[in-house]
Design a protein around this motif. Structure first.
Motif, short mmCIF file in Angstrom:
data_model
loop_
_atom_site.label_atom_id
_atom_site.label_comp_id
_atom_site.label_asym_id
_atom_site.label_seq_id
_atom_site.Cartn_x
_atom_site.Cartn_y
_atom_site.Cartn_z
N VAL A 232 -23.76 118.12 -74.93
CA VAL A 232 -25.01 118.11 -74.18
C VAL A 232 -25.03 116.96 -73.18
N ALA A 233 -24.50 115.80 -73.58
CA ALA A 233 -24.60 114.59 -72.77
C ALA A 233 -23.70 114.61 -71.54
N ALA A 234 -22.51 115.19 -71.65
CA ALA A 234 -21.54 115.11 -70.56
C ALA A 234 -22.08 115.63 -69.24
N PRO A 235 -22.66 116.82 -69.17
CA PRO A 235 -23.18 117.29 -67.87
C PRO A 235 -24.38 116.48 -67.38
N VAL A 236 -25.18 115.92 -68.30
CA VAL A 236 -26.32 115.10 -67.89
C VAL A 236 -25.83 113.83 -67.20
N LEU A 237 -24.87 113.15 -67.82
CA LEU A 237 -24.35 111.91 -67.23
C LEU A 237 -23.62 112.17 -65.93
N TRP A 252 -25.15 105.30 -82.21
CA TRP A 252 -23.72 105.47 -82.00
C TRP A 252 -23.47 106.17 -80.67
N THR A 253 -22.58 105.60 -79.87
CA THR A 253 -22.33 106.08 -78.52
C THR A 253 -21.56 107.39 -78.52
N VAL A 254 -22.02 108.34 -77.71
CA VAL A 254 -21.28 109.59 -77.55
C VAL A 254 -20.71 109.74 -76.14
N ALA A 255 -21.34 109.13 -75.14
CA ALA A 255 -20.84 109.23 -73.77
C ALA A 255 -21.45 108.10 -72.95
N VAL A 256 -20.72 107.64 -71.93
CA VAL A 256 -21.17 106.52 -71.13
C VAL A 256 -20.71 106.69 -69.69
N THR A 257 -21.48 106.17 -68.74
CA THR A 257 -21.06 106.19 -67.34
C THR A 257 -21.53 104.92 -66.67
N GLY A 258 -20.65 104.33 -65.85
CA GLY A 258 -20.99 103.17 -65.05
C GLY A 258 -21.08 101.86 -65.77
N MET A 259 -20.66 101.79 -67.02
CA MET A 259 -20.71 100.54 -67.78
C MET A 259 -19.62 100.57 -68.86
N PRO A 260 -19.25 99.41 -69.38
CA PRO A 260 -18.22 99.37 -70.44
C PRO A 260 -18.68 100.14 -71.68
N TYR A 261 -17.71 100.73 -72.36
CA TYR A 261 -18.01 101.47 -73.58
C TYR A 261 -18.33 100.50 -74.71
N THR A 262 -19.41 100.75 -75.41
CA THR A 262 -19.81 100.01 -76.61
C THR A 262 -19.94 100.99 -77.76
N ASN A 263 -19.31 100.69 -78.87
CA ASN A 263 -19.26 101.63 -79.98
C ASN A 263 -20.65 102.00 -80.49
N ARG A 264 -21.55 101.01 -80.50
CA ARG A 264 -22.90 101.26 -81.02
C ARG A 264 -23.90 100.38 -80.29
N ILE A 265 -25.05 100.92 -79.99
CA ILE A 265 -26.15 100.18 -79.38
C ILE A 265 -27.15 99.82 -80.46
N ALA A 290 -31.65 115.87 -76.78
CA ALA A 290 -31.16 116.61 -77.94
C ALA A 290 -31.45 115.81 -79.21
N ASP A 291 -30.41 115.51 -80.02
CA ASP A 291 -30.61 114.72 -81.24
C ASP A 291 -30.27 113.25 -81.02
N GLY A 292 -30.50 112.77 -79.81
CA GLY A 292 -30.18 111.39 -79.50
C GLY A 292 -31.07 110.83 -78.42
N TRP A 293 -30.55 109.83 -77.70
CA TRP A 293 -31.31 109.15 -76.66
C TRP A 293 -30.44 108.95 -75.43
N LEU A 294 -31.06 109.15 -74.26
CA LEU A 294 -30.45 108.79 -72.99
C LEU A 294 -31.00 107.43 -72.60
N VAL A 295 -30.10 106.45 -72.46
CA VAL A 295 -30.49 105.07 -72.16
C VAL A 295 -29.98 104.75 -70.75
N ARG A 296 -30.89 104.46 -69.83
CA ARG A 296 -30.51 104.17 -68.44
C ARG A 296 -30.83 102.72 -68.11
N ALA A 297 -29.82 102.02 -67.61
CA ALA A 297 -29.99 100.61 -67.26
C ALA A 297 -30.92 100.47 -66.07
N ALA A 298 -31.80 99.44 -66.11
CA ALA A 298 -32.73 99.18 -65.01
C ALA A 298 -32.06 98.29 -63.98
N ASP A 299 -32.53 98.37 -62.73
CA ASP A 299 -31.97 97.54 -61.66
C ASP A 299 -32.68 96.22 -61.53
#
Length: 429
Positions: A232-237, A252-265, A290-299
């Motif tokens: 679900v996350a891949a097309p959104v990101l 627990w991280t499932v997908a990330v874009t524009g920032m370093p990968y972190t195993n868990r937030i 879906a069954d998680g959260w989309l976390v977007r960094a603020a500017d």
């Protein structure tokens, strides 16, 4: 799945009655403060010490303080162990029933949630208060096959008068902790118990093996849930032109874009769709996906980093770190190994090398690869609060350690030489 052996030994290959009498003498002498004919096993002796310091009454009846049936049902519904009941039943129940034992599953607090097996033994257990909703932690009952494995975080067999409570000396109990394979958090204990004459030494390895099968099944279930959320996350990101990460309900991280990968937030316990400050990202917005959260960094500029660290080691079965300051506050439960590492860093403010920590933890300064791997995991959630070369808390961090009332109860699961030396140095002559 575990396969049940066809032939189950019905009696122990030792003189159980003689061993029980000898242990009874040892127990009575120990509780009376007299020299005993022989020393109890170290895991039992240490447990007796803890419960004596805790003021547990060995003559106390344990049939009071049951949870209400609806509370038991609520805890069952929330326990991750509900997902591995088929594994535990297939691996343990048929053999336990044939060997005149029962299978008991308790939560991290030692509360009995499920109990199945040989009907006559279940009736005997009722008379002991070993029933759903009962508290079988060490703090309540003393040394036993549920509470003691929860404290020491390893399988333990408690035979006859090794039990602290006199009412339990005709029983043998064998328990193994079940931990979250993702972070080492204690999920509960599975125990096989029955009359002492049915004791068999192989029960310890058997229960431990099935507990590990349950942990493996939990790992499979988690990976499956991450894969479903990732789809679900891949097309959104892919459509976002900003820094973002998708995590499951536990961070627990499932997908990330524009920032370093972190195993868990490290997510707050209460999470809404408002703006938040998260330690790995900074100021961000959070929205359900879906069954998680989309976390977007603020500017926007980030608040000043948190600088107060409270390491809570005051409990016997769970430990945590809380970070707070101008940017907000968050907490994280610690695995046994991370609790040891952060304690060692807290008591060595000038820092420890990888070799020094390896010696502290394993008595072997050469095990630096293991230390570096674990410290890498710790830094994923403590980030800039930790320095390296040597490993230490940064100068701006105000670190407080909350210890047990009695220092001899510090991290009772730990066999790390530095920790055991600390416990021994506080023991009375």
């Amino acid at each position: 799945m575990a396969k049940s052996p066809k032939n189950v030994p019905r009696s122990a290959p030792v003189d159980a009655a003689h061993a029980a009498r000898l242990l009874s003498d040892v127990r009575d002498a120990t509780l009376a403060g007299r020299p005993a004919r022989m020393a109890p096993r170290p895991v039992i002796e240490q447990s007796w010490g803890r419960v004596l310091r805790g003021g547990v009454d060995p003559e106390h009846a344990f049939r009071s303080g049951l949870l209400a049936p609806d509370e038991v049902l609520r805890r069952r519904a929330e326990s991750p162990l509900r997902h591995v009941l088929p594994v535990l039943r297939e691996g343990l129940l048929q053999v336990a029933d044939a060997a005149h034992h029962i299978m008991v599953i308790a939560d991290p607090e030692g509360r009995v949630l499920w109990r199945e097996g040989c009907a006559p033994v279940l009736r005997k257990a009722d008379g002991l208060g070993f029933e759903p909703g009962a508290d079988w932690s060490e703090d309540a009952v003393g040394t036993n096959g549920v509470g003691t494995p929860a404290v020491v975080r390893r399988p333990v067999q408690v035979f006859a008068a090794e039990h602290f409570a006199r009412s339990l000396v005709s029983w043998t109990c064998t328990g193994a902790p079940i931990t979250d394979p993702r972070d080492g958090r204690l999920l509960g204990v599975v125990d096989v118990s029955g009359p002492l004459e049915t004791m068999h030494p192989a029960t310890l390895s058997w229960v431990d093996a099935v507990a590990k099968l349950a942990e493996a099944r939990l790992r499979e279930l988690h990976q499956g849930s991450l894969e479903r959320l990732r789809a679900v996350a891949a097309p959104v990101l892919a459509r976002l032109g900003e820094r973002a990460v998708v995590v499951d309900q536990d961070g627990w991280t499932v997908a990330v874009t524009g920032m370093p990968y972190t195993n868990r937030i490290a997510l707050p316990k209460s999470l809404s769709t408002s703006r938040r400050w998260l330690p790995e990202i900074g100021l961000c917005s959070v929205e359900p996906l879906a069954d998680g959260w989309l976390v977007r960094a603020a500017d926007e500029p980030l608040p000043r980093a948190a600088t107060r660290v409270v390491l809570d080691l005051g409990r016997s079965r769970s430990w945590s770190v809380t970070v707070s300051g101008g940017a907000g506050s968050w907490s994280r439960e610690l695995s046994p190994r991370h609790a040891e590492l952060l304690y060692l860093l807290a008591v060595h403010p000038s820092g420890r090398s990888a070799a020094g920590l390896a010696g502290d933890l394993f008595g072997d300064p050469g095990r630096t690869v293991t230390v570096r791997a674990e410290m890498s995991r710790v830094r994923r959630y403590l980030g800039g609060l930790l320095e390296h070369q040597p490993y230490r808390f940064c100068e701006d961090a105000d670190v407080e350690v909350l210890l047990p009332d009695d220092p001899r109860d510090l991290l009772p699961h730990s066999t790390a030489p530095a920790v055991t030396r600390t416990r021994a140095s506080t023991a009375r002559p």
